[in-house]
Design a protein around this motif. Structure first.
Motif, short mmCIF file in Angstrom:
data_model
loop_
_atom_site.label_atom_id
_atom_site.label_comp_id
_atom_site.label_asym_id
_atom_site.label_seq_id
_atom_site.Cartn_x
_atom_site.Cartn_y
_atom_site.Cartn_z
N ALA A 131 0.83 -1.21 0.00
CA ALA A 131 0.00 0.00 0.00
C ALA A 131 0.86 1.25 0.00
CB ALA A 131 -0.93 -0.01 1.21
N LYS A 132 1.98 1.23 0.74
CA LYS A 132 2.88 2.39 0.76
C LYS A 132 3.50 2.62 -0.61
CE LYS A 132 4.42 2.81 5.58
NZ LYS A 132 4.13 4.25 5.71
N SER A 133 3.99 1.56 -1.21
CA SER A 133 4.71 1.72 -2.47
C SER A 133 3.81 2.16 -3.60
CB SER A 133 5.42 0.41 -2.84
OG SER A 133 4.47 -0.63 -3.04
N GLY A 165 11.89 6.53 6.06
CA GLY A 165 12.31 7.68 6.87
C GLY A 165 13.71 8.14 6.56
N LEU A 166 14.16 7.95 5.32
CA LEU A 166 15.53 8.30 4.94
C LEU A 166 15.61 9.59 4.12
CD1 LEU A 166 16.78 4.74 3.85
CD2 LEU A 166 17.23 5.92 6.01
N MET A 167 14.47 10.28 3.98
CA MET A 167 14.47 11.47 3.14
C MET A 167 15.38 12.56 3.69
SD MET A 167 13.59 12.77 0.35
CE MET A 167 12.33 11.64 -0.25
N HIS A 168 15.44 12.69 4.99
CA HIS A 168 16.32 13.70 5.59
C HIS A 168 17.77 13.43 5.20
CE1 HIS A 168 17.96 16.47 8.57
NE2 HIS A 168 18.76 15.50 8.98
N ALA A 169 18.21 12.18 5.32
CA ALA A 169 19.60 11.83 4.97
C ALA A 169 19.84 12.02 3.48
CB ALA A 169 19.88 10.39 5.39
N LEU A 170 18.85 11.64 2.65
CA LEU A 170 19.01 11.80 1.21
C LEU A 170 19.13 13.28 0.84
CD1 LEU A 170 18.96 10.56 -1.66
CD2 LEU A 170 16.48 10.85 -1.62
N LEU A 175 15.59 -2.06 0.49
CA LEU A 175 15.73 -1.14 1.61
C LEU A 175 17.12 -1.24 2.23
CD1 LEU A 175 14.54 0.89 3.59
CD2 LEU A 175 13.58 -1.01 4.88
N GLN A 176 17.60 -2.46 2.41
CA GLN A 176 18.93 -2.64 2.97
C GLN A 176 19.99 -2.07 2.04
OE1 GLN A 176 19.85 -3.54 5.90
NE2 GLN A 176 22.04 -3.52 5.46
N GLU A 177 19.81 -2.30 0.75
CA GLU A 177 20.78 -1.78 -0.23
C GLU A 177 20.76 -0.25 -0.26
OE1 GLU A 177 20.53 -5.57 -3.35
OE2 GLU A 177 19.43 -3.71 -3.73
N LEU A 178 19.59 0.32 -0.06
CA LEU A 178 19.47 1.78 -0.07
C LEU A 178 20.20 2.39 1.12
CD1 LEU A 178 18.29 4.27 -1.41
CD2 LEU A 178 16.17 3.89 -0.15
N PHE A 218 13.14 4.43 -6.48
CA PHE A 218 13.59 4.31 -5.08
C PHE A 218 13.12 5.42 -4.15
CE2 PHE A 218 16.96 6.55 -7.35
CZ PHE A 218 17.27 7.61 -6.50
N LEU A 219 12.63 6.55 -4.67
CA LEU A 219 12.26 7.65 -3.78
C LEU A 219 11.10 7.29 -2.85
CD1 LEU A 219 12.58 11.06 -5.66
CD2 LEU A 219 14.03 10.07 -3.89
N THR A 220 10.14 6.52 -3.36
CA THR A 220 9.03 6.10 -2.49
C THR A 220 9.53 5.31 -1.31
OG1 THR A 220 7.49 6.05 -4.36
CG2 THR A 220 6.88 4.80 -2.40
N LEU A 221 10.48 4.41 -1.57
CA LEU A 221 11.06 3.61 -0.50
C LEU A 221 11.84 4.49 0.48
CD1 LEU A 221 11.31 0.75 0.55
CD2 LEU A 221 13.36 0.47 -0.84
N VAL A 222 12.48 5.52 -0.04
CA VAL A 222 13.20 6.46 0.83
C VAL A 222 12.22 7.13 1.80
CG1 VAL A 222 14.47 8.64 0.87
CG2 VAL A 222 15.08 6.88 -0.77
#
Length: 741
Positions: free
Chosen positions: A461-463, A543-548, A486-489, A535-539
């Protein structure tokens, strides 16, 4: 008051042969009437305080009722003693005893009313645990009183006490009981009005004890002995209590309150145990034994209650008060084995971009959001439906008698409920939720299997941004792939696998290149170059958008340093998501990054979307104003695809609009699309803004934009997004071509 009282007490302590008119007459009367004056002054003062607090007059002028009754009681003692003194002087010994007994009986009756008022006030609004502690205190105290007063009763029996004497004893004994009750109740709630109640308690104890000794020695009592000081001192303490009670309270230390509240039941339990031990060694009244046994029995209740509370606590989420994961497992297992009704659904809910709330507003704000979410979910569910918080921002719901259609209906209802704005730190915050649904028994016959499949459905549903999704077998493969990606990201962010491509922005007035837009790419070690849509949706989900965002800003500004060294003056535009802009420290952090590289703020342009501008206008104004104050330019990306309201263009500090490519694509063949583009360019210019057209794919569109007066253009017709090195070659070739005759 203190002068007359001290002189009277000192006079009683001086060896004397009997009655002294000066000491036992004049000083005694002055001391007691001065106490009357203190009590009535307290009544007047209390009335003034009551009027000031209530803003009205009337009966509040008499102060609190307990103060009035206390003043009357002390006045009765002073009046009866004065009248008895006059009778004694005139030779009426029998009348003296009768008048004195009557006055003291009235005094005790009035003070019993005072204690009853205080007790009722203390009991009002008490929770059950305080009532229990108070009851333990009362029983323990009265059991000790029953032991101590046993000798008094025996002495009265030996003396052949008549009805009059028994009645005279009943009042002070009942006062002692009420004193014990007031002490127990008051102490269990902590000190009241700065421990003023101690004055009343000790005053009554001293006065009552003196009266009991007087009754026991009645045939041998001699007026003018030190025993008389007990009544005067007791009355003085009562008057001091009345005076203190009429004054404003002084705040007390909460830690002392807690210690007092804990001490009373502990001391009372020890007293009850002591009485039982004493009863095993010597004769003790059955009443005392019964009270002590009741004390010990009630003292065991908190232990049992504590065990039950610990059990509840182990199955309750501390933050929201909802059942936790352990409770969910226990209750679902019970329900699944209790009957064979097959149709149930498990919903797994996860808040979208919750990590940004914690990072930007703090974990306290995040906790308050979770509490509000839990409350809304509870209100949105029917009876018998189980809601639990699993941890973090995940909630689980078990629906009874639910097939797929009913589960999806509930999911849509809950999503609409949580879509309403929340208020945190004075900020109106909108959030969304993704819901995965697993069906029992088709997709699992226990909670573990249902949770696993609901989890995969939730990430689906998120993706897909669908809001909710019902598990299907194909989701199992997608779930494994998602976890691996996710782990690779996470590794990509730490191992420098993210790169930037740059797309030039062409000045349509003179054909020069004034700036570029930085676009992130993922150079995957196995899958090759991945574009943002992969990959942005997964970011966002992880919760990795801040780091990205930090990584993209760092790379873009580092490249600006290189271009500045080559003599190229290019503005670099970086896209910021709405979740990145929740961060209140963003302007200062960006300013620090620019200063560290010795770059002017004008080298950076931040592109934001309309959904952020409309979701929280006040927050957007604050963030954008601070960015603009430092010299950073602001651009609205994908203009025209978001909200229809254009009020923010007037209110917010914006430099340019980027017209979405969906308007530019059909412009060459669609007159209405061309008219929209032309009018939007005029709107931007009318507001003093620059206009950038995205998605320019051909020369016709390019020429039309020039004709409409558009300021800048981006698109494949001029250049695709390319790496920095390729852009350098493209810029050099473009300059060389322009230099040719």
């Amino acid at each position: 008051m203190s002068t007359f009282l001290c002189l009277y007490v000192i006079g009683l302590l001086v060896p004397d042969t009997g009655f002294s008119l000066f000491v036992d007459g004049v000083l005694a009367s002055l001391a007691k009437w001065s106490l009357v004056a203190v009590c009535w002054a307290a009544v007047v003062r209390g009335g003034a305080r009551s009027r000031a607090l209530s803003g009205s007059g009337g009966l509040t002028g008499f102060g609190h009722l307990e103060l009035v009754l206390t003043a009357v009681a002390v006045s009765v003692i002073a009046l009866s003693d004065s009248f008895s003194l006059a009778l004694l002087i005139w030779g009426g010994a029998d009348e003296w005893h009768q008048t004195s007994d009557f006055g003291y009986a009235v005094f005790f009756a009035l003070m019993m009313a005072v204690l009853a008022i205080l007790l009722r006030r203390r009991l009002r609004g008490m929770v059950w645990s305080v009532v229990l502690d108070s009851t333990i205190g009362v029983l323990g105290t009265t059991s000790v009183l029953a032991v101590l007063l046993g000798p008094v009763a025996n002495a009265l029996d030996a003396a052949g006490a008549n009805t009059a004497i028994s009645t005279a004893v009943a009042y002070p004994l009942f006062n002692l009981l009420l004193v014990a009750v007031v002490v127990a109740v008051t102490t269990s709630q902590g000190p009241v009005a700065g421990r003023r109640w101690i004055l009343l308690v000790f005053g009554l104890l001293i006065f009552t004890a003196t009266g009991l000794v007087f009754i026991m020695l009645k045939s041998n009592y001699v007026l003018g002995t030190p025993l008389d000081a007990g009544w005067a001192v007791g009355l003085a303490l009562i008057a001091l209590w009345a005076d203190a009670a009429s004054r404003p309270s002084v705040a007390q230390n909460s830690s002392s309150h807690s210690l007092a509240a804990l001490a009373m039941p502990a001391v009372s339990t020890a007293a009850g145990l002591g009485v039982l031990l004493l009863a095993s060694q010597t004769a003790v009244s059955p009443l005392a034994v019964g009270l002590a046994a009741a004390t010990m029995a009630l003292a065991a209740v908190p232990l049992v209650s504590r065990q039950m509370a610990l059990r509840r606590q182990a199955r309750t989420d501390e933050l929201t008060g909802l059942p936790n994961r352990r409770a969910l497992y226990a209750e679902v297992s019970r329900r699944l084995t209790a009957d064979t009704r097959p149709k149930r659904a498990l919903l797994l809910l996860d808040l979208d971009r919750f990590k940004e709330v914690n990072d930007s507003l703090g974990h306290d704000a995040g906790d308050r959001l979770l509490v509000q979410v839990g409350r809304r979910l509870q209100l949105g569910l029917g009876p018998g439906e189980l809601l639990a918080r699993l941890g973090g921002d995940e909630f689980a719901i078990l629906l009874e008698h639910s097939e797929q259609a009913q589960a999806e209906t509930v999911a849509a209802k809950l999503r609409a409920t949580l879509a309403q704005p929340f208020t945190l730190e004075g900020i109106s915050l909108q959030t969304s939720v993704s819901i995965g649904i697993a069906l029992y028994p088709d997709q699992g016959d226990d909670l573990t299997a249902l949770l696993r499949k609901a989890d995969m459905a939730m990430y689906k549903a998120k993706s897909t941004h669908s809001g909710h999704h019902v598990y299907r077998s194909v989701d199992n493969r997608h779930g494994d792939a998602r976890l691996r990606t996710l782990q690779e990201l996470r590794l990509a962010l730490t191992e420098d696998q993210l790169i930037l491509h740059y797309q030039p922005k062409i000045n349509l007035k003179n054909g020069s290149v004034s700036g570029v837009e930085a676009l992130v790419r993922w150079q995957h070690p196995e899958r090759g170059l991945l574009f943002p849509d992969q990959f942005l949706t997964l970011v966002e989900e992880a919760g990795l958008m801040h780091a990205l965002t930090q990584e993209v800003l760092r790379k873009a500004l580092d490249q600006s340093v290189l271009w500045a060294a080559q003599g190229r003056t290019l503005t670099v535009a970086v896209n910021l998501s709405a979740s990145s802009l929740i961060d209140g420290d963003l302007p200062e952090r960006v300013g620090t990054m620019l200063s560290a590289r010795d770059l002017p703020a004008t080298v950076l342009m931040l592109e934001i979307t309309e959904d952020f501008l409309m979701a929280d206008r006040d927050r957007a104004r604050d963030i954008l104003t601070r960015l603009r104050a430092s010299g950073i330019k602001i651009s609205v990306d994908d203009f025209g695809t978001g909200y229809s309201s254009l009020a923010y263009l007037r209110d917010l500090p914006i430099d340019e609009l980027k017209l979405d490519q969906s308007f530019v694509f059909p412009m060459a063949d669609d007159a209405r699309a061309a008219a929209l583009v032309a009018s939007t360019i005029d709107l931007a210019h009318g507001l003093g803004l620059k206009m950038v057209a995205e998605g320019v794919e051909n020369g016709v569109s390019y020429d039309e934009l020039v004709r409409y007066g558009c300021d800048f253009a981006q698109g494949y017709f001029m250049s695709r997004p390319i790496p920095a090195a390729a852009l350098d070659d493209w810029l050099t070739a473009r300059l060389n071509a322009a230099a040719l005759p």
